[in-house]
Write a protein that holds these residues in place. Structure first.
Motif, PDB file in Angstrom:
ATOM      1  N   ALA A 117       0.830  -1.213   0.000  1.00  0.00           N
ATOM      2  CA  ALA A 117       0.000   0.000   0.000  1.00  0.00           C
ATOM      3  C   ALA A 117       0.860   1.257   0.000  1.00  0.00           C
ATOM      4  O   ALA A 117       0.549   2.233  -0.694  1.00  0.00           O
ATOM      5  CB  ALA A 117      -0.941  -0.016   1.203  1.00  0.00           C
ATOM      6  N   LEU A 118       1.944   1.245   0.747  1.00  0.00           N
ATOM      7  CA  LEU A 118       2.848   2.400   0.797  1.00  0.00           C
ATOM      8  C   LEU A 118       3.448   2.716  -0.575  1.00  0.00           C
ATOM      9  O   LEU A 118       3.656   3.877  -0.917  1.00  0.00           O
ATOM     10  CB  LEU A 118       3.973   2.148   1.792  1.00  0.00           C
ATOM     11  CG  LEU A 118       3.729   2.607   3.210  1.00  0.00           C
ATOM     12  CD1 LEU A 118       4.838   2.107   4.134  1.00  0.00           C
ATOM     13  CD2 LEU A 118       3.617   4.113   3.286  1.00  0.00           C
ATOM     14  N   PRO A 122       2.178   6.597  -1.120  1.00  0.00           N
ATOM     15  CA  PRO A 122       3.139   6.920  -0.063  1.00  0.00           C
ATOM     16  C   PRO A 122       2.731   8.118   0.795  1.00  0.00           C
ATOM     17  O   PRO A 122       3.164   8.225   1.938  1.00  0.00           O
ATOM     18  CB  PRO A 122       4.439   7.199  -0.819  1.00  0.00           C
ATOM     19  CG  PRO A 122       4.024   7.525  -2.205  1.00  0.00           C
ATOM     20  CD  PRO A 122       2.741   6.779  -2.449  1.00  0.00           C
ATOM     21  N   GLY A 123       1.890   8.990   0.274  1.00  0.00           N
ATOM     22  CA  GLY A 123       1.495  10.166   1.022  1.00  0.00           C
ATOM     23  C   GLY A 123       0.294   9.967   1.929  1.00  0.00           C
ATOM     24  O   GLY A 123      -0.105  10.883   2.649  1.00  0.00           O
ATOM     25  N   ASP A 124      -0.278   8.775   1.918  1.00  0.00           N
ATOM     26  CA  ASP A 124      -1.462   8.509   2.739  1.00  0.00           C
ATOM     27  C   ASP A 124      -1.079   8.440   4.220  1.00  0.00           C
ATOM     28  O   ASP A 124       0.059   8.132   4.568  1.00  0.00           O
ATOM     29  CB  ASP A 124      -2.098   7.181   2.312  1.00  0.00           C
ATOM     30  CG  ASP A 124      -3.535   7.024   2.780  1.00  0.00           C
ATOM     31  OD1 ASP A 124      -4.125   8.006   3.278  1.00  0.00           O
ATOM     32  OD2 ASP A 124      -4.065   5.906   2.643  1.00  0.00           O
ATOM     33  N   THR A 125      -2.048   8.678   5.059  1.00  0.00           N
ATOM     34  CA  THR A 125      -1.805   8.550   6.495  1.00  0.00           C
ATOM     35  C   THR A 125      -1.890   7.087   6.895  1.00  0.00           C
ATOM     36  O   THR A 125      -2.588   6.294   6.247  1.00  0.00           O
ATOM     37  CB  THR A 125      -2.846   9.343   7.305  1.00  0.00           C
ATOM     38  OG1 THR A 125      -4.138   8.756   7.101  1.00  0.00           O
ATOM     39  CG2 THR A 125      -2.856  10.815   6.914  1.00  0.00           C
ATOM     40  N   ARG A 126      -1.219   6.746   7.969  1.00  0.00           N
ATOM     41  CA  ARG A 126      -1.275   5.380   8.495  1.00  0.00           C
ATOM     42  C   ARG A 126      -2.722   5.013   8.843  1.00  0.00           C
ATOM     43  O   ARG A 126      -3.167   3.895   8.570  1.00  0.00           O
ATOM     44  CB  ARG A 126      -0.383   5.247   9.714  1.00  0.00           C
ATOM     45  CG  ARG A 126      -0.467   3.868  10.374  1.00  0.00           C
ATOM     46  CD  ARG A 126       0.447   3.778  11.574  1.00  0.00           C
ATOM     47  NE  ARG A 126       1.818   3.572  11.170  1.00  0.00           N
ATOM     48  CZ  ARG A 126       2.360   2.357  10.978  1.00  0.00           C
ATOM     49  NH1 ARG A 126       1.647   1.290  11.158  1.00  0.00           N
ATOM     50  NH2 ARG A 126       3.614   2.232  10.621  1.00  0.00           N
TER      51      ARG A 126
END
Length: 164
Positions: A117-118, A122-126
Motif C-alpha cells: 500500500a505504501l 506513499p502520502g497517505d496517512t497510516r
C-alpha cells in the motif's frame, strides 16, 4: 538451469533489472494453469530484497495454480516506444523467475500489504491506510515470490543511446 540471452549485448545487468522492478507499477505473473494451459495475469506488485509481493483473493485460479506448482515468472515492461518508421520498438523489460508461496502468518501478511500500500500511496496517512486494509482484510491473501533468476533485455537503440 535458466537460459542465457541469445543477444547478450542487449542484456541488462542485475542492478538494472532490479531498478526496472523497483520503478515498475504492474507486470504479468505467469503460472501453470488449469489443464496444462499457462495462466498469465496482470498484477500490481512490490519488489524488495529479492522478493516480489502480490495481493489476491483467498480463493481462485491464481491460488489453485500456486498450490499445483510453486514455480512462476513475472514480466515487467519498463518501456515500449513504438518507432513506426523503423518498424520496431525501443523496449526494455525484465522477467523474474522464482518460487511463490502464500503468506500464512497474519503478522507477515499485514506487514506485506502495508508495504504494498505504501508503494502505491506513499502520502497517505497510516490511519487511512489501516482503514482500507481492515475493510479488505478478511478476503485478502498475500503472495511472496522469491526471485531465483532475473533476465532483462533492452533494444540496441537504447543501449547505444546509453538510456537507463
Amino acid at each position: 538451469m535458466f537460459r542465457e540471452l541469445r543477444r547478450k549485448r542487449q542484456a541488462l545487468s542485475r542492478a538494472d533489472c532490479e531498478a526496472v522492478l523497483s520503478r515498475g507499477t504492474s507486470g504479468v505473473l505467469a503460472l501453470a494453469g488449469d489443464d496444462g494451459y499457462p495462466y498469465a495475469v496482470p498484477l500490481s506488485y512490490l519488489y524488495e530484497d529479492g522478493k516480489l509481493l502480490f495481493h489476491c483473493a483467498k480463493a481462485g485460479h491464481k491460488l489453485d495454480a500456486v498450490a499445483r506448482c510453486d514455480k512462476a515468472s513475472f514480466c515487467v515492461i519498463d518501456q515500449d516506444r513504438v518507432v513506426p518508421e523503423e518498424y520496431t520498438t525501443y523496449f526494455r523489460s525484465v522477467i523474474a523467475f522464482g518460487r511463490i508461496r502464500v503468506i500464512g502468518d497474519d503478522g507477515e501478511r499485514r506487514s506485506a500489504v502495508e508495504r504494498l500500500a505504501l508503494k502505491y500511496h506513499p502520502g497517505d496517512t497510516r490511519e487511512n491506510r489501516n482503514r482500507y486494509i481492515d475493510k479488505e482484510w478478511a478476503p485478502l491473501c498475500m503472495l511472496e515470490m522469491t526471485v531465483e533468476h532475473l533476465s532483462g533485455k533492452q533494444a540496441t537503440e537504447l543501449l547505444q543511446a546509453g538510456e537507463k
